[in-house]
Design a protein around this motif. Structure first.
Motif, mmCIF file in Angstrom:
data_model
loop_
_atom_site.group_PDB
_atom_site.id
_atom_site.type_symbol
_atom_site.label_atom_id
_atom_site.label_comp_id
_atom_site.label_asym_id
_atom_site.label_seq_id
_atom_site.Cartn_x
_atom_site.Cartn_y
_atom_site.Cartn_z
ATOM 1 N N PRO A 125 0.818 -1.199 0.000
ATOM 2 C CA PRO A 125 0.000 0.000 0.000
ATOM 3 C C PRO A 125 0.852 1.250 0.000
ATOM 4 N N PRO A 126 0.393 2.319 -0.705
ATOM 5 C CA PRO A 126 1.143 3.561 -0.729
ATOM 6 C C PRO A 126 0.991 4.320 0.575
ATOM 7 N N SER A 127 1.842 5.301 0.781
ATOM 8 C CA SER A 127 1.735 6.125 1.976
ATOM 9 C C SER A 127 0.485 6.980 1.882
ATOM 10 N N PRO A 128 -0.119 7.391 3.016
ATOM 11 C CA PRO A 128 -1.396 8.070 2.997
ATOM 12 C C PRO A 128 -1.373 9.467 2.416
ATOM 13 N N THR A 129 -0.258 10.164 2.465
ATOM 14 C CA THR A 129 -0.223 11.524 1.956
ATOM 15 C C THR A 129 1.054 11.759 1.179
ATOM 16 N N ALA A 130 1.032 12.839 0.379
ATOM 17 C CA ALA A 130 2.218 13.189 -0.392
ATOM 18 C C ALA A 130 2.201 14.674 -0.647
ATOM 19 N N PRO A 131 3.361 15.304 -0.836
ATOM 20 C CA PRO A 131 3.395 16.730 -1.129
ATOM 21 C C PRO A 131 2.600 17.057 -2.374
ATOM 22 N N ALA A 132 2.014 18.261 -2.427
ATOM 23 C CA ALA A 132 1.089 18.639 -3.504
ATOM 24 C C ALA A 132 1.723 18.562 -4.878
ATOM 25 N N GLY A 133 3.009 18.960 -5.029
ATOM 26 C CA GLY A 133 3.624 18.983 -6.342
ATOM 27 C C GLY A 133 4.429 17.741 -6.658
ATOM 28 N N HIS A 134 4.426 16.780 -5.777
ATOM 29 C CA HIS A 134 5.255 15.585 -5.931
ATOM 30 C C HIS A 134 4.605 14.605 -6.898
ATOM 31 N N VAL A 138 -10.142 16.029 0.769
ATOM 32 C CA VAL A 138 -9.674 14.713 1.209
ATOM 33 C C VAL A 138 -9.054 13.952 0.042
ATOM 34 N N GLN A 139 -9.710 14.011 -1.127
ATOM 35 C CA GLN A 139 -9.213 13.322 -2.312
ATOM 36 C C GLN A 139 -7.824 13.815 -2.706
ATOM 37 N N PHE A 140 -7.619 15.117 -2.689
ATOM 38 C CA PHE A 140 -6.321 15.682 -3.085
ATOM 39 C C PHE A 140 -5.220 15.325 -2.096
ATOM 40 N N HIS A 141 -5.572 15.044 -0.856
ATOM 41 C CA HIS A 141 -4.560 14.736 0.147
ATOM 42 C C HIS A 141 -4.230 13.244 0.238
ATOM 43 N N THR A 142 -4.861 12.435 -0.599
ATOM 44 C CA THR A 142 -4.460 11.032 -0.662
ATOM 45 C C THR A 142 -3.325 10.895 -1.670
ATOM 46 N N SER A 143 -2.554 9.846 -1.549
ATOM 47 C CA SER A 143 -1.410 9.650 -2.442
ATOM 48 C C SER A 143 -1.686 8.597 -3.505
ATOM 49 N N ALA A 144 -2.897 8.046 -3.504
ATOM 50 C CA ALA A 144 -3.246 7.020 -4.485
ATOM 51 C C ALA A 144 -4.766 6.963 -4.591
ATOM 52 N N SER A 203 -2.495 9.006 -16.115
ATOM 53 C CA SER A 203 -1.331 9.756 -15.634
ATOM 54 C C SER A 203 -1.752 10.867 -14.680
ATOM 55 N N ILE A 204 -2.801 10.629 -13.893
ATOM 56 C CA ILE A 204 -3.235 11.604 -12.888
ATOM 57 C C ILE A 204 -2.407 11.361 -11.635
ATOM 58 N N ARG A 236 -2.438 17.888 -12.478
ATOM 59 C CA ARG A 236 -3.210 17.030 -13.363
ATOM 60 C C ARG A 236 -4.542 16.636 -12.725
ATOM 61 N N GLU A 237 -4.524 16.420 -11.430
ATOM 62 C CA GLU A 237 -5.764 16.055 -10.751
ATOM 63 C C GLU A 237 -6.747 17.225 -10.747
ATOM 64 N N ALA A 238 -6.247 18.445 -10.613
ATOM 65 C CA ALA A 238 -7.125 19.621 -10.661
ATOM 66 C C ALA A 238 -7.801 19.736 -12.025
ATOM 67 N N PHE A 239 -7.022 19.549 -13.097
ATOM 68 C CA PHE A 239 -7.596 19.562 -14.442
ATOM 69 C C PHE A 239 -8.630 18.447 -14.597
ATOM 70 N N TYR A 240 -8.309 17.293 -14.065
ATOM 71 C CA TYR A 240 -9.209 16.142 -14.188
ATOM 72 C C TYR A 240 -10.569 16.430 -13.558
ATOM 73 N N TRP A 241 -10.569 16.917 -12.321
ATOM 74 C CA TRP A 241 -11.845 17.141 -11.638
ATOM 75 C C TRP A 241 -12.611 18.320 -12.246
ATOM 76 N N LEU A 242 -11.904 19.312 -12.753
ATOM 77 C CA LEU A 242 -12.584 20.418 -13.435
ATOM 78 C C LEU A 242 -13.262 19.906 -14.712
ATOM 79 N N ALA A 243 -12.555 19.045 -15.445
ATOM 80 C CA ALA A 243 -13.150 18.451 -16.644
ATOM 81 C C ALA A 243 -14.362 17.593 -16.293
#
Length: 280
Positions: A15-24, A81-87, A148-149, A154-161
């Protein structure tokens, strides 16, 4: 049914770590694999978006303005919450989709019902807005692929779309149903045939995978809405008369069961594609 790729991605059991830096850049994709589960839950969320909006607006008497504010706040919390998950986390992801379905529906309904904007105008505006999002997204990231989200941008563009696909699907579906007066079940059949045509174009005629996905994604909105209206509306209006409460609860129960299944099995989780220099 997969529009973006046919191969199955291998998923690490760790399992991946629960959080990751915003630009990572994450090694795990934040969006599920496009499988039959994806499309089933997507249509169910779309149906719930239609019936839940009607339930809150009409049955509980909150009105479009209050419902829109309430759902927008709930969506903002879910996306934080979605943006603060790492997977990809099925529960968080699909909650966000369900709420964005309701909000997208309410945006279109507010413009049409409260402000009197014609459906031809809202359909055109949402189509242009979605086009702009895609253009800026591709210009910055050189891809519109949902495989490739793996960054916050990329995630911001995805949810806006995704938001604009729901708003566009609502407006276009309402426009078509009003102009052609097809009725709920016939409208559902029409949109199902349209999605089937996209599938044929993808696999038989070579329509680009990414565009096939997004076209189908838009079309599932009016398909789900037609199904929801057919089940919930009174028989005198062309429906089966189950009501918005029963329809919403039934579909939410199915969504919950599928999300729990995917959370346990992780059948739709994918690592991001590592293909340097690839332009999609």
């Amino acid at each position: 049914m997969t529009y973006e790729r046919s191969e199955t991605a291998e998923v690490s059991s760790a399992p991946p770590s629960p959080t990751a830096p915003a630009g990572h850049r994450l090694s795990w994709n934040k969006v599920p694999e496009v499988t039959v589960y994806f499309w089933i839950i997507k249509v169910l969320c779309t149906t719930v978006g239609e019936t839940a909006a009607d339930l809150l607006n009409e049955n509980l008497g909150l009105g479009l303005a209050k419902v829109s504010l309430l759902m927008s706040v709930a969506l903002a919390v879910a996306l934080i919450v979605q943006f603060h998950t790492s997977a990809y986390r099925p529960g968080t992801y699909w909650l966000s989709v369900a709420l964005i379905s309701v909000v997208g529906t309410l945006i279109s309904d507010n413009l049409t019902d409260n402000m009197g904007v014609p459906l031809t105008v809202t359909t055109t505006v949402f189509a242009l807005a979605l086009t702009v999002v895609f253009a800026v997204w591709y210009r910055r990231e050189r891809t519109l692929s949902i495989h490739s989200i793996d960054t916050a941008g990329r995630e911001a563009f995805y949810w806006l779309a995704v938001l604009f696909t729901f708003a566009l699907g609502t407006a276009a579906g309402d426009l078509l149903s009003e102009r052609m007066d097809l009725g709920y079940w016939l409208s559902a059949v029409l949109f199902a045939l349209a999605i089937a045509s996209v599938t044929v174009a993808r696999f038989a005629l070579g329509l680009h995978a990414v565009w096939s996905f997004w076209i189908a994604y838009v079309l599932t909105r009016p398909l789900g809405a037609s199904i929801g209206d057919y089940l919930s509306q009174p028989a005198g209006d062309g429906g089966l008369g189950f009501g918005t409460v029963i329809t919403s609860v039934l579909f939410l129960a199915v969504i919950l069961a599928l999300v729990v299944f995917l959370t346990v099995t992780r059948r739709d989780a994918t690592e991001r594609e590592r293909r340097p220099g690839r332009v999609e």
